[in-house]
Design an enzyme around this catalytic site. Structure first.
Site, mmCIF file in Angstrom:
data_model
loop_
_atom_site.group_PDB
_atom_site.id
_atom_site.type_symbol
_atom_site.label_atom_id
_atom_site.label_comp_id
_atom_site.label_asym_id
_atom_site.label_seq_id
_atom_site.Cartn_x
_atom_site.Cartn_y
_atom_site.Cartn_z
ATOM 1 N N LYS A 217 -5.345 1.762 3.289
ATOM 2 C CA LYS A 217 -4.654 0.486 3.436
ATOM 3 C C LYS A 217 -4.264 0.207 4.887
ATOM 4 C CE LYS A 217 0.112 1.897 2.638
ATOM 5 N NZ LYS A 217 0.547 1.534 4.001
ATOM 6 N N THR A 218 -3.856 1.253 5.633
ATOM 7 C CA THR A 218 -3.471 1.035 7.026
ATOM 8 C C THR A 218 -4.663 0.558 7.841
ATOM 9 O OG1 THR A 218 -1.810 2.776 6.828
ATOM 10 C CG2 THR A 218 -2.420 2.090 9.044
ATOM 11 N N GLU B 227 3.428 -2.327 2.710
ATOM 12 C CA GLU B 227 4.303 -1.723 1.693
ATOM 13 C C GLU B 227 5.108 -2.788 0.954
ATOM 14 O OE1 GLU B 227 3.847 1.231 0.982
ATOM 15 O OE2 GLU B 227 3.418 2.470 2.724
ATOM 16 N N ARG C 207 -0.458 13.229 -3.291
ATOM 17 C CA ARG C 207 -0.279 13.804 -1.951
ATOM 18 C C ARG C 207 -1.282 14.932 -1.716
ATOM 19 N NH1 ARG C 207 1.006 9.842 -0.079
ATOM 20 N NH2 ARG C 207 0.553 9.071 -2.170
#
Length: 881
Positions: A66-67, A255, A698
């Site tokens: 997404k970044t 976000e 994670r």
């Protein structure tokens, strides 16, 4: 003779527009010089980058890039000439994320992007707008932004001015209420009377208004004002709102699932296309402003069938939306406890009609089994937009689920696995332990110190470095050593006793003159008239308390010197243990009460940490041994760049990734948190499930889940139920394993088998209690921790069986729980043997104390303990008394 033809006359017809033919030379040549920043994007990412017009919601799952999409989209806007850098509003949640975006943009465009003044956090951009129009908020442009400590200090002054007892109604509690109201976009006049009544018998709203007035006088604002005042200015001055609407051609939000109501309102106003003033209409699905006089919000609700609504939403001009792109993941909304509204992202297409939703589902982080487990778990949530993570990588190792006898065995088992991973060549930096509650960290920290395993705590101090733990230890240090001036000075006025800096300075002066410790100086000073009567009385009480506490522990230490055979519970005198002493000290000093009255968000966690500290003392024979252990733990220090295991809460782990992730404590009441379920119901359960999804995602290569059959909860050992989330994992992607932590009998204190277990290593016998217990255990066939935890699994199977038929089994959840595959495998792996104990045998258990055998079932004993009541245990965990 050559005749030349007459050229055709050029008519006035217009030349048709030319487009390169598909697949032609021109098209291929243009493609070869296309922007390099688009290379490597998958089709969904590229669509999210190139869809520039209208509202766009990019649902970006964990590890889907997404970044990269967000920064590439900004680069695409700039390279296409659709806007100048100063015409792009890009909002992030942290300054670190803003710096990362600028850095990436510089790499993409070949130069540093310094011309983007509107790329930053909500509060930094909101503060910039407020400083520009400060006079409209009755401020000057050089106003001060107060931090939390300054905010609490100001509120204390207001409470004193209003003759409100700040012990009954703490200023920190009021600060939390005001922050919550501001996060919801509520000004003092908009706070419902019912909510204002929860503080100081209905004075909460009045104090909020007084606080805002005082801020104006001080030319100050708090963090909540940086957005709240902007919203008010935009509503009351449409011309200023139109200036910013015209300025920002593109709005990008990172976000988005973590935005609160005030952030939503701020964005909603700026995202409207500039238009002429019109009669205000209500944003669809939101609430009109409630009547603060009546306190009745029912009349304020609009007739739309929206999923939810935000209170305090006043009428605002609504027009067509401009080019706004929000990137987020509804499955990672885990900050509801601090005001985040997952509904903001769930109703995006309702708030922005015609919005295009693009799903990024290709994960570049985790293996197939991990993604399948995470996707299957989160699919049980009803409040989500829906997406399924996938990967083109191999399936990798299955997610493992491991049961352990108790939390100590859980810590030992995880420590053993980490050492094994390290021996395989993996770096400790690629290993993380993610806990639900911070107090779980204590056992892991102690275990790692014992193993000499480097670790770091992310998102907070290490357990023994927390302020409340340091305070409690200071009390114990003064009891153990009255000459410990540093410890005495730390807690002489904690909690507040009216012993300020002047009193402490007087004690220092007296101690230096007479060359005595501060505590002895205090004993001498209270017999004089040097202090005022109130301070003298408080200090005298402190000295008397420490003398009495020290006498209690001295009586215990003397009793411990008696012969082991004379310490039967029926004849033993009732003396104070060092763990009981710690409870007495924390209660009688008022320290526990201080945190019970503190209404801040972290007060409950601090109380849990104090309970965990007391529980940890049980592993040591006396107070001196415990404090020596603490010194060892506190002495350990490592650099930030050292290779070390990362230890953190699940909330702190968001945005991070590791090769190996351990997830301990998956038990009902702990995870999902019973407090969250009680306070928020189904919404809380869904947020807890999202937290589990975040924890699993994670992990890049290995995800390992643990649960314990017994855990100390609020100072009492309780048999726990495996988390309902374990039932929601897909069986095809999960493997059941046995704990490597051993069973930790007798006096080993939870640190595995004793060195005396290897009897052949010694050529003679010893008379020490540890050697004798090891020999007795060997003769019984116990072998210390050498059973590999088998006994613990037998007990787990037994406890699961008894719980399933118990009337109290549904106390954590009213829904029916079907047969657990995990339990079935544990039962299948258990083995039963005949116990050598007999009915009515007197036995001793390390945790439950002395008791008598009342029932025998194979190697499982039912024992009526003198203090702990009736418990079922495996015979290898007890010894004859």
């Amino acid at each position: 003779m050559i005749r030349m033809t007459e050229p055709r006359k050029i008519t006035s017809q217009s030349v048709p527009d030319h487009q390169p033919a598909a697949g032609g030379i021109a098209a291929r040549a243009r493609a070869s010089v296309g922007p390099q920043y688009l290379s490597g994007l998958n089709p969904e990412q590229r669509e999210a980058v190139e869809t520039l017009d209208g509202p766009v919601l990019v649902l970006a799952g964990a590890g889907t890039g997404k970044t990269r999409v967000l920064t590439t989209r900004i680069a695409h806007i700039l390279s296409q000439g659709r806007a100048r850098p100063s015409e792009i509003l890009s909002v992030t949640f942290t300054n670190k994320a803003a710096r990362e975006m600028k850095h990436r943009l510089g790499q993409m465009l070949g130069h540093a992007v310094e011309g983007m003044p509107w790329l930053g956090t909500f509060h930094s951009i909101g503060g910039r707008i407020l400083r520009t129009h400060a006079e409209l908020a009755q401020l000057k442009s050089n106003f001060t932004v107060l931090d939390v400590d300054d905010q609490v200090r100001l509120l204390k002054q207001l409470l004193q001015a209003d003759n409100i007892d700040d012990k009954r109604w703490p200023a920190r509690m009021l600060a939390g209420l005001i922050d919550g109201w501001k996060n919801r976009g509520l000004t003092p006049s908009q706070v419902p009377s019912g909510e204002a009544a929860v503080f100081a018998s209905g004075k909460g709203g009045k104090l909020y208004a007084s606080y805002q007035e005082r801020l104006k006088i001080l030319n100050a604002a708090d963090f909540g004002d940086l957005l709240l005042e902007d919203i008010r200015i935009f509503r009351e001055h449409p011309d200023i709102l139109r200036q910013y609407q015209q300025r920002f051609k593109f709005i990008l939000v990172d976000e988005y699932q973590d935005t609160n109501v005030a952030q939503y309102l701020w964005l909603r106003l700026l995202s409207q296309a500039p238009s002429k003033p019109t009669s205000p209409t209500v944003i669809p699905g939101r609430l009109e402003e409630p009547n603060p006089e009546s306190g009745d919000e029912s009349s304020a609700r609009d007739s739309g069938s929206a999923p939810s609504a935000h209170p305090g939403m006043t009428a605002v001009p609504v027009g067509p939306t401009k080019n706004i792109c929000c990137v987020g993941d509804d499955d990672q909304s885990i900050y509801g406890w601090r005001g985040a509204e997952v509904d903001n992202i769930l109703r995006f297409d309702h708030d922005f009609p015609g919005a295009k939703v693009i799903r990024l589902e290709r994960n570049y982080r985790s293996t197939g089994h991990i993604l399948a487990a995470a996707s299957h778990l989160i699919a049980h949530n009803e409040g989500r937009l829906g997406k399924t993570l996938r990967t083109e990588d191999h399936d990798g190792e299955k997610v493992t689920v491991t049961g352990s006898w108790d939390s100590e065995e859980e810590a030992r088992g995880i420590g053993e696995e980490i050492e094994q991973i390290q021996r395989q060549g993996d770096k400790l930096n690629e290993i993380a332990i993610l806990v639900r509650a911070s107090y779980q960290m204590r056992e892991f920290e102690d275990r790692f110190v014992t193993l000499g395993l480097p670790y770091r705590v992310i998102g907070g101090p290490r357990f023994y470095e927390r302020a409340e733990i340091r305070d409690a230890l200071a009390y114990l240090r003064v009891i153990n050593s009255p000459a410990d001036d540093l410890a005495f000075e730390r807690i002489v006025n904690t909690p507040k006793r009216g012993l300020g800096d002047a009193t402490v300075q007087m004690l220092h002066d007296h101690a230096r003159k007479r060359r005595i410790p501060l505590f002895e100086a205090a004993r001498a000073v209270v017999e004089t008239d040097e202090l005022k009567p109130k301070a003298r009385g408080s200090l005298r009480d402190v000295v008397a308390q420490f003398d009495r506490w020290r006498e209690l522990i001295r009586e215990k230490d003397e009793d411990e010197e008696e012969d082991q055979q004379q310490r039967d519970a029926e004849h033993q005198r009732q003396v104070t243990t060092h763990t009981d002493l710690a409870r007495i000290v924390l209660d009688e000093s008022g320290y526990t009460e201080m945190w019970q009255k503190d209404r801040s968000a972290d007060a409950a966690g601090r109380l849990e940490n104090l309970k965990e500290l007391v529980r940890s003392m049980e592993e040591f024979q006396n107070l001196q041994g415990f404090l020596e252990h603490i010194s060892l733990v506190m002495d350990r220090d490592s650099g930030v760049d050292d290779d070390a295991v990362s230890l953190m809460t699940l909330h702190s782990a968001k945005g991070l990734e590791f090769d190996n992730v351990f997830l301990p404590g998956w038990e009902e009441g702990l995870f999902p948190s019973q407090r969250t379920l009680d306070e928020q119901g189904r919404a809380g359960l869904e947020e807890e499930r999202r937290l589990g999804h975040v924890g699993l995602t994670r992990a890049r290569r290995r995800a390992k889940i643990y649960f314990a059959t017994n855990r100390r909860i609020h100072g009492t050992w309780s048999t726990t139920i495996p988390s309902r989330f374990l039932d929601e994992l897909p069986a095809a992607n999960v493997e059941i394993t046995e704990s490597k932590g051993g069973s930790a009998w007798g006096g080993t204190g939870g640190y595995g088998a004793s060195r005396f277990d290897d009897m052949e290593a010694f050529g003679s016998t010893y008379s020490t209690p540890g050697w004798q217990r090891a020999q007795a255990n060997r003769n019984r066939g116990g072998g210390g921790g050498g059973n590999g935890g088998r006994g613990s699994f037998e007990e787990q199977a037994s406890s699961f069986s008894s719980q399933s038929s118990s009337p109290d089994f549904g106390s954590f959840s009213s829904r029916r729980r079907g047969p657990l595959t995990i339990e079935g495998e544990l039962v299948a792996k258990s083995t039963g043997t005949t116990s050598e104990f007999s009915l009515s045998d007197r036995v001793f258990h390390q945790k439950f104390g002395y008791g008598r055998v009342t029932k025998i079932d194979g190697n499982k004993l039912t024992i009526a303990f003198d203090k702990a009541g009736e418990k079922k245990v495996v015979d290898s965990f007890v010894q004859r008394a």
